[in-house]
Structures are given as C-alpha cells and as structure tokens.
Design an enzyme around this catalytic site. Structure first.
Site, short mmCIF file in Angstrom:
data_model
loop_
_atom_site.label_atom_id
_atom_site.label_comp_id
_atom_site.label_asym_id
_atom_site.label_seq_id
_atom_site.Cartn_x
_atom_site.Cartn_y
_atom_site.Cartn_z
N LYS A 87 14.59 -14.56 19.96
CA LYS A 87 13.65 -13.82 20.80
C LYS A 87 13.98 -12.32 20.69
O LYS A 87 15.12 -11.91 20.92
CB LYS A 87 13.81 -14.31 22.24
CG LYS A 87 12.62 -14.04 23.13
CD LYS A 87 12.83 -14.76 24.45
CE LYS A 87 11.70 -14.55 25.41
NZ LYS A 87 12.01 -15.06 26.75
C1 E4P Z 1 9.23 -15.37 28.82
O1 E4P Z 1 9.77 -15.85 27.86
C2 E4P Z 1 9.95 -14.85 29.99
O2 E4P Z 1 11.18 -15.52 30.10
C3 E4P Z 1 9.24 -15.13 31.30
O3 E4P Z 1 8.11 -15.92 31.15
C4 E4P Z 1 9.16 -13.99 32.22
O4 E4P Z 1 8.56 -14.42 33.40
P1 E4P Z 1 8.66 -13.65 34.79
O5 E4P Z 1 7.66 -12.55 34.79
O6 E4P Z 1 8.34 -14.69 35.81
O7 E4P Z 1 10.07 -13.12 34.88
#
Ligand code: E4P
Length: 217
Positions: A87
C-alpha cells in the site's frame, strides 16, 4: 464485488472470515496503532498473522515517503507473504514506486485517493488497486460515492484494469451504493458488513416459523 475488512483486529478478521464471504483485509498505520501494534518487528509479524487467517489479499502500508524508501520497504513487505499487497500513498514518489512495483510484478494499492485526477494517475502507473476514501469525503460535505462513479466511468472508458477499492466505508448503505455503482472492492468495518444481513421482516418471519413449528410438535 469483493469484500475486504478494514481493521487490524485479529478477532474481527477471524469473525469476518468465519462468515465465508471475506475476500481480503486492508490495514493502515492508524489501524495498527489502534490495536497497540507498534515497532517494525511486531507490525511485520502482525501482517503475517493476518495472512494466516484470511485467504485473500492483505494490504500492508509503507511508511517511507521517498521513492528509494518505498521501494525498499515495499519489496520487504512483498517478500513477507504471497498475499501481501503493498500500500503506497498517492504522492509523487508513490506514483513512481507504483510504476516500479507494477513492472516487477509486485501488487499495489495506491491509497489516500480523493480525486479523479489521482485515480487516473494510479491506473496509468499500473496499480492493482486504488483506494478512494468515500467516508472522509462525505465528512467534508463532498460526494464520496460520486467520486467512485466518476472513476468507474473513466476506467471503463479506457479499459484500465486497476481495481476500484472503495475505502473509508462507514456504514451499510455505503456498501450497497458502491455495489450499484460497480466498485470492484469495498473495505469497511465488520459492523457495516453485518448490517447487510439485518431486516426486521426476517426476524419476525423466523420467529413466526419457529413458533408455528413448536405448536405442531
Ligand atoms: C483504507 O484502506 C483505509 O484503511 C480506510 O478505509 C480509512 O478509513 P477511515 O476514513 O474510516 O479511517
């Protein structure tokens, strides 16, 4: 649509996996910290623990923000387990790193996407997945689902194979709307996934079936 769970909590991952509908896991440094997982060795071990629970892809985020650092970290993460997807943040060096990984056959998830321009770049750099954060856009009165629809249109116009991973999903209706639009994947909390199975008519219908069965036996 693939279902990923967005957590580093092993119990919740086990619970979602036991449902039999889980296709993968996304994590990020904040989710790791929330579970009290700190220090490089512990974080790497945690990724392997997650891979050993689920059968699908597990996103593991690099911390470096420069090209060389992202490449070094990403290659180490990819070596950890075959299910790991590297990522990468949506920044200039992240796009360069994404292209580098895609040429090396290392799978990627470009994260922190908030615009169609960013989505276009992620696809051109050969990302396996790209993650638009719909909940965080909604939080600032911007149409998160509209972004997913725009990206779907653009990717279909050109046949880009990068998968749209709708992230920052906050509730059950987000999942349903993402499915209507045609997101390839959604990642959200267990509560949003479990919300899909709830209906009061199911509960009252089952209660009546069981009561009628009891009457006859
Ligand atoms: C995506 O990979 C992120 O981990 C995540 O969806 C972020 O979500 P949030 O806005 O609830 O922190």
């Amino acid at each position: 649509m693939k279902f990923f769970i967005d957590t580093a909590n092993l119990d919740q991952i086990r619970e979602a996996q036991a449902l039999g509908i889980l296709d993968g896991v996304t994590t990020n440094p904040s989710l790791m910290a929330k579970e009290g997982i700190t220090g490089e060795a512990n974080i790497l071990k945690h990724y392997v623990d997650i891979c050993n629970i689920v059968e699908g892809d597990v996103s593991a985020e690099v911390i470096a923000t420069d090209f060389d650092g992202m490449v070094k970290e990403g290659e180490a993460l990819a070596m950890l387990h075959e299910q790991i997807v590297v990522k990468i943040p949506m920044i200039k060096d992240g796009i360069k790193a994404c292209k580098y990984f895609s040429e090396k056959g290392i799978r990627t998830n470009v994260t922190l996407i908030f615009s169609v321009g960013q989505a276009l770049l992620a696809a051109k750099a050969g990302a396996t997945y790209m993650s638009p954060f719909i909940g965080r856009l909604d939080d600032i009165s911007t149409d998160g689902l509209g972004l997913i629809a725009d990206i779907r249109l653009i990717y279909d116009n050109y046949g880009y194979e990068t998968q749209i991973l709708a992230a920052s999903v906050r509730h059950t209706m987000h999942i349903i709307d993402c499915a209507k639009i045609g997101a390839d994947v959604m990642t959200g909390p267990l509560s949003a996934i479990e919300g899909l199975m709830k209906h009061p008519l199911t509960d009252s219908g089952l209660a009546k079936f069981l009561a009628d069965y009891q009457k006859g036996n």
